[in-house]
Design an enzyme around this catalytic site. Structure first.
Site, PDB file in Angstrom:
ATOM      1  N   CYS A  69      21.660  40.728  46.103  1.00 16.28           N
ATOM      2  CA  CYS A  69      21.242  41.955  45.386  1.00 16.28           C
ATOM      3  C   CYS A  69      19.827  41.936  45.200  1.00 16.28           C
ATOM      4  O   CYS A  69      19.053  41.400  44.582  1.00 16.28           O
ATOM      5  CB  CYS A  69      21.954  42.165  44.026  1.00 16.28           C
ATOM      6  SG  CYS A  69      21.373  43.628  42.931  1.00 16.28           S
ATOM      7  N   CYS A  75      18.417  43.220  36.629  1.00 15.40           N
ATOM      8  CA  CYS A  75      19.563  43.802  36.097  1.00 15.40           C
ATOM      9  C   CYS A  75      20.495  42.873  35.512  1.00 15.40           C
ATOM     10  O   CYS A  75      20.758  41.556  35.939  1.00 15.40           O
ATOM     11  CB  CYS A  75      20.376  44.146  37.496  1.00 15.40           C
ATOM     12  SG  CYS A  75      22.136  45.091  37.070  1.00 15.40           S
ATOM     13  N   CYS A  78      24.959  40.960  36.762  1.00 15.55           N
ATOM     14  CA  CYS A  78      25.461  39.948  37.407  1.00 15.55           C
ATOM     15  C   CYS A  78      24.688  38.752  36.774  1.00 15.55           C
ATOM     16  O   CYS A  78      23.643  38.615  36.671  1.00 15.55           O
ATOM     17  CB  CYS A  78      25.482  39.733  38.842  1.00 15.55           C
ATOM     18  SG  CYS A  78      26.497  40.783  39.827  1.00 15.55           S
ATOM     19  N   GLN A 255      42.446  46.432  35.213  1.00 10.50           N
ATOM     20  CA  GLN A 255      41.520  45.121  35.582  1.00 10.50           C
ATOM     21  C   GLN A 255      40.637  45.719  36.911  1.00 10.50           C
ATOM     22  O   GLN A 255      40.793  46.414  37.618  1.00 10.50           O
ATOM     23  CB  GLN A 255      42.507  44.167  36.150  1.00 10.50           C
ATOM     24  CG  GLN A 255      43.450  43.637  35.042  1.00 10.50           C
ATOM     25  CD  GLN A 255      42.690  42.422  34.508  1.00 10.50           C
ATOM     26  OE1 GLN A 255      41.571  42.498  34.279  1.00 10.50           O
ATOM     27  NE2 GLN A 255      43.252  41.544  33.719  1.00 10.50           N
ATOM     28  N   PHE A 284      51.065  42.874  24.549  1.00 10.11           N
ATOM     29  CA  PHE A 284      49.787  43.649  24.665  1.00 10.11           C
ATOM     30  C   PHE A 284      49.989  43.922  26.272  1.00 10.11           C
ATOM     31  O   PHE A 284      49.125  43.685  27.252  1.00 10.11           O
ATOM     32  CB  PHE A 284      48.765  42.281  24.801  1.00 10.11           C
ATOM     33  CG  PHE A 284      48.808  41.695  23.555  1.00 10.11           C
ATOM     34  CD1 PHE A 284      48.016  42.007  22.475  1.00 10.11           C
ATOM     35  CD2 PHE A 284      49.031  40.358  23.461  1.00 10.11           C
ATOM     36  CE1 PHE A 284      47.587  41.311  21.275  1.00 10.11           C
ATOM     37  CE2 PHE A 284      49.237  39.537  22.157  1.00 10.11           C
ATOM     38  CZ  PHE A 284      48.421  40.138  21.095  1.00 10.11           C
ATOM     39  N   ASN A 289      50.954  47.177  33.395  1.00  9.12           N
ATOM     40  CA  ASN A 289      50.277  46.462  34.473  1.00  9.12           C
ATOM     41  C   ASN A 289      51.418  45.250  34.972  1.00  9.12           C
ATOM     42  O   ASN A 289      51.494  44.979  36.274  1.00  9.12           O
ATOM     43  CB  ASN A 289      48.991  45.890  34.393  1.00  9.12           C
ATOM     44  CG  ASN A 289      48.308  45.316  35.656  1.00  9.12           C
ATOM     45  OD1 ASN A 289      48.340  45.980  36.735  1.00  9.12           O
ATOM     46  ND2 ASN A 289      47.976  43.968  35.489  1.00  9.12           N
ATOM     47  N   ASP A 354      49.123  39.000  27.256  1.00 12.08           N
ATOM     48  CA  ASP A 354      48.220  39.352  28.042  1.00 12.08           C
ATOM     49  C   ASP A 354      47.049  40.145  27.063  1.00 12.08           C
ATOM     50  O   ASP A 354      46.792  41.064  27.147  1.00 12.08           O
ATOM     51  CB  ASP A 354      48.662  40.310  29.150  1.00 12.08           C
ATOM     52  CG  ASP A 354      47.136  40.690  30.043  1.00 12.08           C
ATOM     53  OD1 ASP A 354      46.126  39.863  29.976  1.00 12.08           O
ATOM     54  OD2 ASP A 354      47.409  41.727  30.643  1.00 12.08           O
ATOM     55  N   CYS A 380      41.423  36.329  29.085  1.00 11.55           N
ATOM     56  CA  CYS A 380      39.972  36.568  29.471  1.00 11.55           C
ATOM     57  C   CYS A 380      38.940  35.793  28.547  1.00 11.55           C
ATOM     58  O   CYS A 380      37.885  36.264  28.822  1.00 11.55           O
ATOM     59  CB  CYS A 380      39.786  37.952  29.382  1.00 11.55           C
ATOM     60  SG  CYS A 380      39.983  38.928  27.886  1.00 11.55           S
TER      61      CYS A 380
END
Length: 424
Positions: A69, A75, A78, A255, A284, A289, A354, A380
């Site tokens: 990139c 930035c 990432c 997601q 959750f 999903n 989740d 996560c």
């Protein structure tokens, strides 16, 4: 910024920063990789550690690659493009296992290879910052260590049709003046994409939607805050598995990586098997999903979510797809769970958790020592996962298997999934 002499990096932290020591003090160095020798500049100092950024790489790691990139140095989107993608996976797995062991005293009996998908052009959702200064309108992402906006005309981790909108946005926002946009969301479904403009009040007419579609293409919707100005809202959807359709709005959590999400769903379905006529509790559950695919595959599912609007829409989708007889949606606060509520779920032998980054502490704390028989936990946040795993182990569960899920390639975020089975 104050410069420091060379140090050797020996680890990576959860933000993707290199970890080193100088005069006995820990240093977190942005842009450094394990086994590299670097000099650094201090960006901030705390009592127990220093935060820094690489100044010069004296001995680079063989795992270092040139970021693709052109905006990467500035930035903040990432964190790991300078690290070979395969090494990113192994590094995330190592960090994940370390967190489980150090914070949870746990080690999966079977550590599976990371679940991975596309490394580039994978994101179907992005939040863009906007900055107005004189005649210049900057649209892009927040800079590293700053609230400044880095204007971008491409993003290599965004799906192509979303990235193609980036160079069009400044002129479109200029045409909207004097209405100013605070924030932009780009969202992709399987049929259409949505441009969402955050404004302080409803100020735009539907005609702007047609203008955007003429500029960007007929497959675009235009939303202002929670209002669809142009396009059919029901056209925004994805298919988590073949045969199931999940409709969503730009404000909904989905997601970001479609292919990895599909692989994760298949993993969850396999770990909860056999599904035909089994009872599964999905906590959750969001819009469904996991619960919609579980019901489609024959399980009797109780799906519990704290946001009432999501529960109502999930139930509507279940009815539209003839799944209501196998899927019950419930609304309740899962950060405060009573013993009576736990007892009402005891017929479900298999549970799926989740949770958001905060984890499922209240649920696992309230869990009795008799049920369920197995738990699949999608996380996560390795730290809260480790905390919850420690509690589950104290209640007779064994950490049978687990794997890192590379939902966020080139970022430091770690998604994972584990299977715990009751031993006592």
């Amino acid at each position: 910024m104050e410069k420091f002499p060379a140090v050797t990096v020996f680890d990576l932290d959860y933000q993707g920063r290199g970890v080193a020591k100088i005069d006995g003090q820990v240093v977190f160095i942005e842009g450094a990789l394990p086994d590299e020798t670097v000099t650094f500049c201090k960006t901030s100092a705390k009592k127990q550690f220093i935060e820094a950024v690489v100044d010069e790489i004296i001995e680079p790691s063989p795992q270092r690659v040139a970021p693709r990139c052109p905006f990467y140095d500035r930035c903040g989107g990432c964190a790991l493009q300078h690290w070979h993608s395969q090494e990113q996976l192994l590094g995330k797995q190592k960090l994940w296992l370390t967190q489980l062991q150090r914070l949870g005293g746990a080690q999966p009996e079977h550590v599976l290879l990371p679940l991975a998908g596309k490394e580039w052009r994978y994101r179907r959702r992005a939040r863009l910052a906007v900055h107005y200064e004189n005649d210049v309108i900057a649209v892009g992402f927040k800079a590293k260590r700053s609230h400044d906006v880095v204007a971008v005309n491409d993003c290599l981790i965004l799906q192509e049709h979303l990235a193609a909108a980036l160079p069009l946005l400044p002129d479109f926002l200029r045409a909207l003046l004097p209405v100013k946009v605070d924030e932009i969301l780009l969202t992709a479904g399987e049929k259409v994409a949505a441009l969402t403009l955050r404004t302080k009040k409803r100020a735009l007419s539907p005609a702007w939607g047609e203008k955007w579609a003429n500029l960007a293409g007929a497959h675009w919707q235009l939303w202002e805050n929670d209002r669809c100005l142009f396009g059919e809202p029901n056209d925004l959807y994805y298919q988590p598995i073949s045969g199931v359709t999940l409709h969503f709005t730009p404000d909904d959590f989905i997601q970001v990586n479609a292919s990895v999400n599909e692989a994760l769903i298949q993993t969850v379905l396999a770990w909860l098997a056999p599904l035909e006529k089994s009872e599964v509790l999905d906590l959750f559950s969001g819009l469904g999903n996991f619960s919609l695919p579980l019901a489609y595959k024959g399980a009797r599912v109780t799906a519990v979510e704290g946001v009432r609007a999501m529960v109502q829409r999930g139930a509507k989708m279940a009815a539209e797809q003839q799944l209501s007889s196998r899927l019950e949606m419930q609304c309740m606060d899962l950060f405060s769970v009573s013993a009576a509520q736990m007892k009402s779920w005891q017929s479900a032998k298999s549970w799926l958790l989740d949770p958001p980054r905060a984890g499922a502490h209240a649920v696992v704390q309230a869990l009795p020592k008799k049920f369920p028989e197995k738990i699949v936990y999608v996380s996560c946040n390795p730290a809260t996962l480790a905390r919850d795993v420690a509690i589950l182990q104290s209640k007779g569960f064994h950490l049978e298997r687990g794997q890192v899920v590379n939902m966020f390639a080139h970022s430091a975020h770690i998604e994972s999934v584990i299977l715990m089975t009751r031993t006592i």
